[in-house]
Design a protein around this motif. Structure first.
Motif, PDB file in Angstrom:
ATOM      1  N   LEU A  94       0.815  -2.090  -0.036  1.00 39.27           N
ATOM      2  CA  LEU A  94      -0.086  -0.154   0.242  1.00 39.27           C
ATOM      3  C   LEU A  94       0.937   0.747   0.106  1.00 39.27           C
ATOM      4  CD1 LEU A  94      -2.730  -1.036   2.893  1.00 39.27           C
ATOM      5  CD2 LEU A  94      -3.422  -0.554  -0.009  1.00 39.27           C
ATOM      6  N   GLU A 134       2.409   1.648  -3.246  1.00 41.00           N
ATOM      7  CA  GLU A 134       1.274   1.977  -4.372  1.00 41.00           C
ATOM      8  C   GLU A 134       1.053   3.615  -3.935  1.00 41.00           C
ATOM      9  OE1 GLU A 134      -1.177   1.167  -7.138  1.00 41.00           O
ATOM     10  OE2 GLU A 134      -0.002  -0.400  -6.602  1.00 41.00           O
ATOM     11  N   TYR A 135       1.172   4.269  -2.595  1.00 42.35           N
ATOM     12  CA  TYR A 135      -0.004   5.455  -2.518  1.00 42.35           C
ATOM     13  C   TYR A 135       1.794   6.084  -2.851  1.00 42.35           C
ATOM     14  CZ  TYR A 135      -1.048   9.404   0.386  1.00 42.35           C
ATOM     15  OH  TYR A 135      -1.742  10.332   0.778  1.00 42.35           O
ATOM     16  N   SER A 156      -4.171   8.652  -5.059  1.00 43.46           N
ATOM     17  CA  SER A 156      -4.221   7.649  -5.638  1.00 43.46           C
ATOM     18  C   SER A 156      -5.361   7.313  -4.980  1.00 43.46           C
ATOM     19  CB  SER A 156      -3.219   6.726  -3.799  1.00 43.46           C
ATOM     20  OG  SER A 156      -2.248   7.710  -4.350  1.00 43.46           O
ATOM     21  N   PHE A 157      -6.555   7.816  -3.844  1.00 41.81           N
ATOM     22  CA  PHE A 157      -7.949   7.479  -3.523  1.00 41.81           C
ATOM     23  C   PHE A 157      -9.019   7.314  -4.807  1.00 41.81           C
ATOM     24  CE2 PHE A 157      -8.552  11.896  -3.442  1.00 41.81           C
ATOM     25  CZ  PHE A 157     -10.310  12.233  -3.792  1.00 41.81           C
ATOM     26  N   PHE A 196      -6.264   4.412  -0.038  1.00 39.51           N
ATOM     27  CA  PHE A 196      -5.721   4.842   0.252  1.00 39.51           C
ATOM     28  C   PHE A 196      -5.480   6.253   0.494  1.00 39.51           C
ATOM     29  CE2 PHE A 196      -4.404   2.199  -3.477  1.00 39.51           C
ATOM     30  CZ  PHE A 196      -3.370   2.336  -3.383  1.00 39.51           C
ATOM     31  N   VAL A 242      -4.513   4.913   3.878  1.00 38.90           N
ATOM     32  CA  VAL A 242      -3.131   4.864   3.770  1.00 38.90           C
ATOM     33  C   VAL A 242      -2.408   5.761   3.813  1.00 38.90           C
ATOM     34  CG1 VAL A 242      -1.578   4.230   1.898  1.00 38.90           C
ATOM     35  CG2 VAL A 242      -3.518   2.970   2.320  1.00 38.90           C
ATOM     36  N   TRP A 302       1.478   6.742   5.321  1.00 32.78           N
ATOM     37  CA  TRP A 302       2.289   6.897   4.190  1.00 32.78           C
ATOM     38  C   TRP A 302       3.109   7.996   5.738  1.00 32.78           C
ATOM     39  CZ3 TRP A 302       3.024  12.141   1.901  1.00 32.78           C
ATOM     40  CH2 TRP A 302       4.255  11.894   1.059  1.00 32.78           C
TER      41      TRP A 302
END
Length: 153
Positions: free
Chosen positions: A7, A10-11, A126-127, A133, A136, A140
């Motif tokens: 995650l 990806e974020y 990202s969301f 996300f 996330v 992050w």
């Protein structure tokens, strides 16, 4: 690869530009705070009032459960952010500042900043790919601090 690593990677793909990272360093914890404040502003039934519990207190429980399932250190860090946020909301009330009005204004400003950051980055938030996300982002943000403290997440 652990789910948290997947995650965060990806974020991180849409958060590489230094200006965007700086904007997110300010906006992400602020949005977490105002989201709790907005939920705090929702009227509660009498049985919750009796225990001085708001919907924000109720929302924090599954939210922290999510973070602890991803990572113990991130769960602990998000607990700290949650406690500070709830105390900040109480402070607003003690200062006789409308929690709802303050939160709406700050929410709008912080999201505008986030979208400016993504425009600079040249990548969509990202969301838009996965609503997960939205949760996330604060993890992050914390990972940057945990790494500086040499704490494995």
């Amino acid at each position: 690869m652990r789910q948290i690593e997947f995650l965060l990677n990806e974020y991180g793909e849409s958060h590489k530009n230094k200006t965007n990272i700086l904007i997110h360093a300010i906006a992400v914890p602020a949005i977490y705070f105002v989201t709790l404040a907005l939920v705090w502003s929702i009227p509660t039934p009498a049985f919750l009032d009796y225990f001085a519990v708001t919907w924000a207190h109720v929302l924090v429980i599954p939210t922290l459960y999510y973070y602890f399932r991803l990572s113990g250190p991130i769960g602990a860090a998000m607990t700290l952010l949650s406690v500070l946020s709830l105390y900040g909301i109480v402070l607003l009330e003690l200062l006789d500042i409308s929690v709802l009005q303050f939160s709406v204004a700050l929410f709008v400003v912080m999201w505008i900043l986030q979208f400016i950051g993504h425009n600079i980055e040249g990548k969509k938030p990202s969301f838009l790919k996965d609503f997960q996300f939205l949760l996330v982002g604060p993890a992050w943000w914390w990972v940057h601090w945990l790494k500086r403290l040499n704490i494995n997440y």
